[in-house]
Write a protein that holds these residues in place. Structure first.
Motif, short mmCIF file in Angstrom:
data_model
loop_
_atom_site.label_atom_id
_atom_site.label_comp_id
_atom_site.label_asym_id
_atom_site.label_seq_id
_atom_site.Cartn_x
_atom_site.Cartn_y
_atom_site.Cartn_z
N HIS A 181 37.24 42.58 46.60
CA HIS A 181 37.63 43.99 46.48
C HIS A 181 37.11 44.63 45.19
CE1 HIS A 181 39.74 47.53 47.69
NE2 HIS A 181 40.43 47.56 46.56
N THR A 182 37.09 43.86 44.11
CA THR A 182 36.59 44.39 42.84
C THR A 182 35.08 44.24 42.74
OG1 THR A 182 36.88 42.27 41.71
CG2 THR A 182 38.72 43.86 41.58
N GLU A 183 34.49 43.57 43.73
CA GLU A 183 33.05 43.31 43.75
C GLU A 183 32.62 42.56 42.48
OE1 GLU A 183 30.50 46.45 45.44
OE2 GLU A 183 32.37 47.60 45.71
N GLY A 184 33.55 41.74 41.95
CA GLY A 184 33.24 40.93 40.78
C GLY A 184 33.20 41.70 39.48
N TRP A 185 33.56 42.96 39.51
CA TRP A 185 33.53 43.81 38.31
C TRP A 185 34.59 43.30 37.33
CZ3 TRP A 185 36.78 48.64 37.75
CH2 TRP A 185 36.43 49.34 36.58
N ILE A 186 34.16 42.84 36.17
CA ILE A 186 35.05 42.17 35.23
C ILE A 186 36.17 43.07 34.73
CG2 ILE A 186 33.61 42.56 33.20
CD1 ILE A 186 35.71 39.42 33.95
N THR A 187 35.89 44.33 34.47
CA THR A 187 36.95 45.23 34.00
C THR A 187 37.99 45.42 35.11
OG1 THR A 187 35.40 46.34 32.52
CG2 THR A 187 37.46 47.51 33.02
N GLY A 188 37.53 45.50 36.34
CA GLY A 188 38.47 45.59 37.47
C GLY A 188 39.35 44.36 37.56
N LEU A 189 38.75 43.19 37.34
CA LEU A 189 39.54 41.95 37.35
C LEU A 189 40.54 41.92 36.19
CD1 LEU A 189 36.79 39.33 38.24
CD2 LEU A 189 38.63 40.19 39.72
N MET A 190 40.11 42.41 35.03
CA MET A 190 41.01 42.44 33.89
C MET A 190 42.18 43.38 34.15
SD MET A 190 38.05 42.31 30.95
CE MET A 190 39.05 42.80 29.58
N LEU A 191 41.91 44.54 34.73
CA LEU A 191 42.99 45.48 35.05
C LEU A 191 43.90 44.91 36.12
CD1 LEU A 191 40.94 48.79 34.90
CD2 LEU A 191 42.70 48.05 33.29
N ALA A 192 43.33 44.16 37.06
CA ALA A 192 44.14 43.53 38.10
C ALA A 192 45.08 42.49 37.49
CB ALA A 192 43.24 42.88 39.15
N THR A 193 44.57 41.69 36.56
CA THR A 193 45.44 40.68 35.94
C THR A 193 46.53 41.34 35.10
OG1 THR A 193 43.95 40.34 34.05
CG2 THR A 193 43.67 38.88 35.95
N LEU A 194 46.20 42.46 34.48
CA LEU A 194 47.22 43.21 33.74
C LEU A 194 48.29 43.71 34.70
CD1 LEU A 194 48.21 44.50 31.09
CD2 LEU A 194 46.75 46.45 31.62
#
Length: 142
Positions: A28-41
């Motif tokens: 869903h985030t297409e591997g976008w690291i900032t998206g993953l960081m926001l998801a973990t937050l």
């Protein structure tokens, strides 16, 4: 993909996400690291993890705030307007963007967005693009 799984494993250790859930989030985030960081937050907040995975979209407050404050607000008004008007399109070409925006610079604008790395993905067919899914969802929610 494995790099993203490693990141999620390391940063969601309190929630022990299932491997399939991590794959879904990566997709869903297409591997976008900032998206993953926001998801973990967002995952660090009390919630139903499975419900979160379905609800984590460009309309999520963390993503919307990031895109609005760190991306859209820094762009010229003409680019913002172009992005918002074309967000209704799943796939983009210059002529399609021209038809939606009533402008004549769709191809040039897409090329500019591509060169600026503004969440635009080139498709296999020449001169066809799409917005990164999360970015498109935020634009559409605006």
């Amino acid at each position: 993909m494995e790099e993203g799984i490693g990141f999620l494993s390391q940063h969601t250790s309190e929630h022990l996400m299932a491997y399939s859930d991590m794959q879904s989030l990566l997709q869903h985030t297409e591997g976008w690291i900032t998206g993953l960081m926001l998801a973990t937050l967002a995952l660090s907040q009390p919630s139903d993890e499975h419900q979160f995975l379905f609800a984590f979209s460009g309309a999520h407050p963390y993503l919307r705030e990031y895109f609005v404050e760190h991306v859209l607000s820094r762009l010229p008004a003409s680019v913002q307007t172009f992005l918002l008007k074309t967000s209704i399109l799943k796939n983009l070409t210059g002529p399609l963007c021209d038809a939606v925006t009533l402008r004549s610079d769709g191809e040039e604008m897409l090329e500019h967005l591509w060169q600026e790395n503004l969440f635009l993905v080139r498709l296999e067919k020449e001169h066809w693009y799409r917005y990164h899914d999360l970015f498109a969802e935020t634009l559409y929610s605006q």
